[in-house]
Design a protein around this motif. Structure first.
Motif, PDB file in Angstrom:
ATOM      1  N   GLY A 170       0.797  -1.216   0.000  1.00 39.27           N
ATOM      2  CA  GLY A 170       0.000   0.000   0.000  1.00 39.27           C
ATOM      3  C   GLY A 170       0.830   1.267   0.000  1.00 39.27           C
ATOM      4  N   ALA A 171       2.109   1.143  -0.372  1.00 41.64           N
ATOM      5  CA  ALA A 171       3.007   2.299  -0.368  1.00 41.64           C
ATOM      6  C   ALA A 171       3.173   2.899  -1.755  1.00 41.64           C
ATOM      7  CB  ALA A 171       4.367   1.883   0.188  1.00 41.64           C
ATOM      8  N   ALA A 172       2.262   2.585  -2.671  1.00 40.77           N
ATOM      9  CA  ALA A 172       2.307   3.122  -4.031  1.00 40.77           C
ATOM     10  C   ALA A 172       1.024   3.887  -4.310  1.00 40.77           C
ATOM     11  CB  ALA A 172       2.485   1.995  -5.044  1.00 40.77           C
ATOM     12  N   GLU A 173       1.141   4.954  -5.063  1.00 39.85           N
ATOM     13  CA  GLU A 173      -0.035   5.752  -5.440  1.00 39.85           C
ATOM     14  C   GLU A 173      -0.582   5.246  -6.765  1.00 39.85           C
ATOM     15  OE1 GLU A 173      -1.184  10.308  -6.818  1.00 39.85           O
ATOM     16  OE2 GLU A 173       0.841   9.838  -6.120  1.00 39.85           O
ATOM     17  N   ALA A 174      -1.827   4.784  -6.765  1.00 46.97           N
ATOM     18  CA  ALA A 174      -2.467   4.343  -8.003  1.00 46.97           C
ATOM     19  C   ALA A 174      -2.809   5.560  -8.850  1.00 46.97           C
ATOM     20  CB  ALA A 174      -3.719   3.538  -7.695  1.00 46.97           C
ATOM     21  N   LEU A 175      -2.471   5.511 -10.132  1.00 44.83           N
ATOM     22  CA  LEU A 175      -2.718   6.618 -11.043  1.00 44.83           C
ATOM     23  C   LEU A 175      -4.003   6.377 -11.823  1.00 44.83           C
ATOM     24  CD1 LEU A 175       0.930   7.128 -12.343  1.00 44.83           C
ATOM     25  CD2 LEU A 175      -0.236   8.323 -10.478  1.00 44.83           C
ATOM     26  N   GLU A 176      -4.686   7.444 -12.128  1.00 44.37           N
ATOM     27  CA  GLU A 176      -5.977   7.359 -12.806  1.00 44.37           C
ATOM     28  C   GLU A 176      -5.809   6.792 -14.210  1.00 44.37           C
ATOM     29  OE1 GLU A 176      -9.550  10.335 -14.397  1.00 44.37           O
ATOM     30  OE2 GLU A 176      -7.812  11.138 -13.328  1.00 44.37           O
ATOM     31  N   GLY A 177      -6.754   5.978 -14.635  1.00 45.12           N
ATOM     32  CA  GLY A 177      -6.739   5.447 -15.987  1.00 45.12           C
ATOM     33  C   GLY A 177      -7.914   4.529 -16.224  1.00 45.12           C
ATOM     34  N   ARG A 178      -8.360   4.463 -17.487  1.00 47.23           N
ATOM     35  CA  ARG A 178      -9.493   3.615 -17.846  1.00 47.23           C
ATOM     36  C   ARG A 178      -9.084   2.469 -18.750  1.00 47.23           C
ATOM     37  NH1 ARG A 178     -13.799   8.491 -19.107  1.00 47.23           N
ATOM     38  NH2 ARG A 178     -14.813   8.538 -17.062  1.00 47.23           N
ATOM     39  N   GLY A 179      -7.792   2.238 -18.877  1.00 51.51           N
ATOM     40  CA  GLY A 179      -7.314   1.166 -19.733  1.00 51.51           C
ATOM     41  C   GLY A 179      -7.310  -0.170 -19.017  1.00 51.51           C
ATOM     42  N   LEU A 180      -6.750  -1.161 -19.705  1.00 54.09           N
ATOM     43  CA  LEU A 180      -6.712  -2.509 -19.154  1.00 54.09           C
ATOM     44  C   LEU A 180      -5.587  -2.684 -18.137  1.00 54.09           C
ATOM     45  CD1 LEU A 180      -7.311  -4.503 -22.454  1.00 54.09           C
ATOM     46  CD2 LEU A 180      -8.977  -3.991 -20.665  1.00 54.09           C
ATOM     47  N   ASN A 181      -4.559  -1.861 -18.230  1.00 55.24           N
ATOM     48  CA  ASN A 181      -3.416  -1.977 -17.341  1.00 55.24           C
ATOM     49  C   ASN A 181      -3.539  -0.989 -16.182  1.00 55.24           C
ATOM     50  OD1 ASN A 181      -2.433  -3.843 -19.216  1.00 55.24           O
ATOM     51  ND2 ASN A 181      -1.347  -2.252 -20.352  1.00 55.24           N
ATOM     52  N   LEU A 210     -10.090   2.490 -37.747  1.00 55.82           N
ATOM     53  CA  LEU A 210     -10.170   1.087 -37.329  1.00 55.82           C
ATOM     54  C   LEU A 210      -9.987   0.934 -35.826  1.00 55.82           C
ATOM     55  CD1 LEU A 210      -8.186  -0.631 -40.221  1.00 55.82           C
ATOM     56  CD2 LEU A 210     -10.572  -1.088 -39.621  1.00 55.82           C
ATOM     57  N   TRP A 211      -9.248   1.857 -35.206  1.00 56.82           N
ATOM     58  CA  TRP A 211      -9.043   1.779 -33.762  1.00 56.82           C
ATOM     59  C   TRP A 211     -10.345   1.996 -32.997  1.00 56.82           C
ATOM     60  CZ3 TRP A 211      -8.948   5.491 -29.643  1.00 56.82           C
ATOM     61  CH2 TRP A 211      -8.375   4.996 -28.456  1.00 56.82           C
ATOM     62  N   PHE A 212     -11.305   2.684 -33.610  1.00 57.05           N
ATOM     63  CA  PHE A 212     -12.563   3.001 -32.941  1.00 57.05           C
ATOM     64  C   PHE A 212     -13.640   1.945 -33.168  1.00 57.05           C
ATOM     65  CE2 PHE A 212     -10.328   6.983 -33.521  1.00 57.05           C
ATOM     66  CZ  PHE A 212     -10.475   7.600 -32.294  1.00 57.05           C
ATOM     67  N   LEU A 213     -13.294   0.853 -33.822  1.00 52.38           N
ATOM     68  CA  LEU A 213     -14.232  -0.259 -33.953  1.00 52.38           C
ATOM     69  C   LEU A 213     -14.137  -1.132 -32.701  1.00 52.38           C
ATOM     70  CD1 LEU A 213     -13.726  -1.388 -37.665  1.00 52.38           C
ATOM     71  CD2 LEU A 213     -15.561   0.031 -36.715  1.00 52.38           C
ATOM     72  N   PRO A 214     -15.255  -1.409 -32.049  1.00 52.96           N
ATOM     73  CA  PRO A 214     -15.199  -2.201 -30.807  1.00 52.96           C
ATOM     74  C   PRO A 214     -14.847  -3.656 -31.083  1.00 52.96           C
ATOM     75  CG  PRO A 214     -17.465  -1.828 -31.463  1.00 52.96           C
ATOM     76  CD  PRO A 214     -16.627  -1.023 -32.410  1.00 52.96           C
ATOM     77  N   ARG A 215     -13.952  -4.189 -30.273  1.00 55.58           N
ATOM     78  CA  ARG A 215     -13.582  -5.604 -30.349  1.00 55.58           C
ATOM     79  C   ARG A 215     -14.067  -6.317 -29.104  1.00 55.58           C
ATOM     80  NH1 ARG A 215      -7.704  -6.641 -30.802  1.00 55.58           N
ATOM     81  NH2 ARG A 215      -8.451  -8.706 -31.425  1.00 55.58           N
ATOM     82  N   HIS A 216     -14.560  -7.515 -29.306  1.00 52.66           N
ATOM     83  CA  HIS A 216     -15.136  -8.272 -28.192  1.00 52.66           C
ATOM     84  C   HIS A 216     -14.146  -8.431 -27.050  1.00 52.66           C
ATOM     85  CE1 HIS A 216     -16.115 -11.997 -25.970  1.00 52.66           C
ATOM     86  NE2 HIS A 216     -17.365 -11.592 -26.137  1.00 52.66           N
ATOM     87  N   GLY A 217     -12.919  -8.797 -27.379  1.00 49.06           N
ATOM     88  CA  GLY A 217     -11.931  -9.035 -26.339  1.00 49.06           C
ATOM     89  C   GLY A 217     -11.665  -7.803 -25.503  1.00 49.06           C
ATOM     90  N   HIS A 218     -11.577  -6.650 -26.146  1.00 44.08           N
ATOM     91  CA  HIS A 218     -11.289  -5.412 -25.421  1.00 44.08           C
ATOM     92  C   HIS A 218     -12.442  -5.034 -24.499  1.00 44.08           C
ATOM     93  CE1 HIS A 218      -9.281  -1.597 -24.715  1.00 44.08           C
ATOM     94  NE2 HIS A 218     -10.425  -0.978 -24.954  1.00 44.08           N
ATOM     95  N   VAL A 219     -13.664  -5.086 -25.022  1.00 40.95           N
ATOM     96  CA  VAL A 219     -14.828  -4.714 -24.212  1.00 40.95           C
ATOM     97  C   VAL A 219     -14.971  -5.671 -23.030  1.00 40.95           C
ATOM     98  CG1 VAL A 219     -17.325  -4.377 -24.221  1.00 40.95           C
ATOM     99  CG2 VAL A 219     -15.978  -3.710 -26.225  1.00 40.95           C
ATOM    100  N   THR A 220     -14.745  -6.949 -23.262  1.00 46.94           N
ATOM    101  CA  THR A 220     -14.870  -7.937 -22.193  1.00 46.94           C
ATOM    102  C   THR A 220     -13.850  -7.709 -21.090  1.00 46.94           C
ATOM    103  OG1 THR A 220     -15.725  -9.570 -23.763  1.00 46.94           O
ATOM    104  CG2 THR A 220     -14.870 -10.404 -21.674  1.00 46.94           C
TER     105      THR A 220
END
Length: 322
Positions: A19-30, A272-282
């Motif tokens: 718990g000694a690390a600051e989590a940074l904001e983000g909406r990605g998978l990582n 093409l990057w803006f086309l939704p992919r099943h794996g990413h959404v899941t």
């Protein structure tokens, strides 16, 4: 990580677990953290999701890191490896870059194009196997029918407009990407050049962060995506700014010799990057149940504006090329 002259993945993850690390904001998978490094420095720790932690990802990031070390805007890898609790996760430690991200990348268009130009030049000395070559367009170029079938069950109800966008535009997008694909050419691919990944006001005029998707490509995939993300009126809005668009295309022609006649194909490639992919959404849904609907709504706004934007782009390119 006190008591050690060299920061390591193991020590970084010990701080995260404690718990000694600051989590940074983000909406990605990582997931990203900021931790104190030895000697008073600060480090960025990127923990990749288990599903995308692989030896190929490791080698891809290592290959890009070797090619880009010394670039003024690149934060090099300090340590990288796999951390295992339940499933192995790729962890990348880099220097933390202070400064402010740009919510409006229109101000950094010239700098973004300079980065694109250097990414192309630095690929000249790279030797890598085909398993390290790929970008966001690759799944749609090699398996469009499969990707369309997989995502179809998600595109019901309020997301039916996305299904129509796929059916209306996918063929044209793939054709544009194919025209820009050069089997004998290789560029380094950042994967996500947008304003929040452009840090200014720190020790450098510009630092490019978030190299999660870094690799190699045989298409100008970064330029295609950056066209949409650098020339929009604002973050979250996909209406293109005519002034920014003219500036982006002009710089691209000057520095990368991309002809104005290729501008629409470049935009199709980026779309093409803006086309939704099943794996990413899941995977987004597994991280947070609210992220899947948020993402589908976000890309829906892109497609609601697509025809209007392409008309503007075609007119702008024609006027510049006249």
């Amino acid at each position: 990580m006190t008591g050690s002259a060299r920061p390591t993945v193991r020590r970084a993850m010990e701080l995260v677990a404690a718990g000694a690390a600051e989590a940074l904001e983000g909406r990605g998978l990582n997931t990203s953290y900021r931790v104190a490094g030895p000697g008073g420095g600060t480090l960025s720790v990127k923990v990749h999701c288990a599903e995308r932690s692989s030896d190929t990802e490791f080698r891809r990031i290592r290959c890009v890191d070797a090619a880009l070390r010394g670039a003024a805007w690149y934060p090099p890898v300090v340590d990288m490896g796999f951390h295992t609790v339940e499933r192995p996760r790729l962890v990348v430690v880099r220097p933390y870059v202070p400064g402010e991200p740009s919510d409006d990348a229109r101000r950094q268009i010239a700098q973004v194009v300079e980065v694109l130009a250097e990414l192309a030049v630095r690929a000249g000395g790279v030797s890598a196997g085909e398993e390290l070559v790929g970008d966001y367009a690759s799944p749609w170029m090699s398996g469009a029918e499969r990707e369309r079938a997989l995502v179809d069950p998600l595109l019901t109800g309020e997301w039916r407009g996305l299904a129509r966008a796929l059916d209306d535009h996918l063929g044209g997008l793939r054709a544009g990407a194919a025209r820009l694909t050069r089997p004998d050419a290789l560029v380094i691919h950042h994967g996500d050049l947008h304003g929040r990944n452009l840090i200014h006001g720190g020790p450098r005029p510009l630092t490019v962060i978030d190299w999660d998707e870094a690799g190699l490509s045989r298409r100008p995939a970064d330029a295609g995506k950056a066209l949409w993300l650098s020339c929009r009126l604002g973050r979250g809005d996909f209406l293109l700014d005519p002034w920014a668009l003219r500036r982006f295309l002009t710089h691209l022609r000057t520095r990368l010799r991309v002809p104005y006649a290729s501008a629409c194909d470049l935009a199709r490639l980026g779309a093409l990057w803006f086309l939704p992919r099943h794996g990413h959404v899941t995977l987004l849904g597994r991280r947070d149940a609210s992220l899947g609907p948020w993402y589908l709504g976000w890309v829906s706004r892109f497609w609601d504006r697509y025809r209007r934007n392409m008309d503007l782009l075609a007119g702008t390119a024609a006027a510049l090329g006249a």
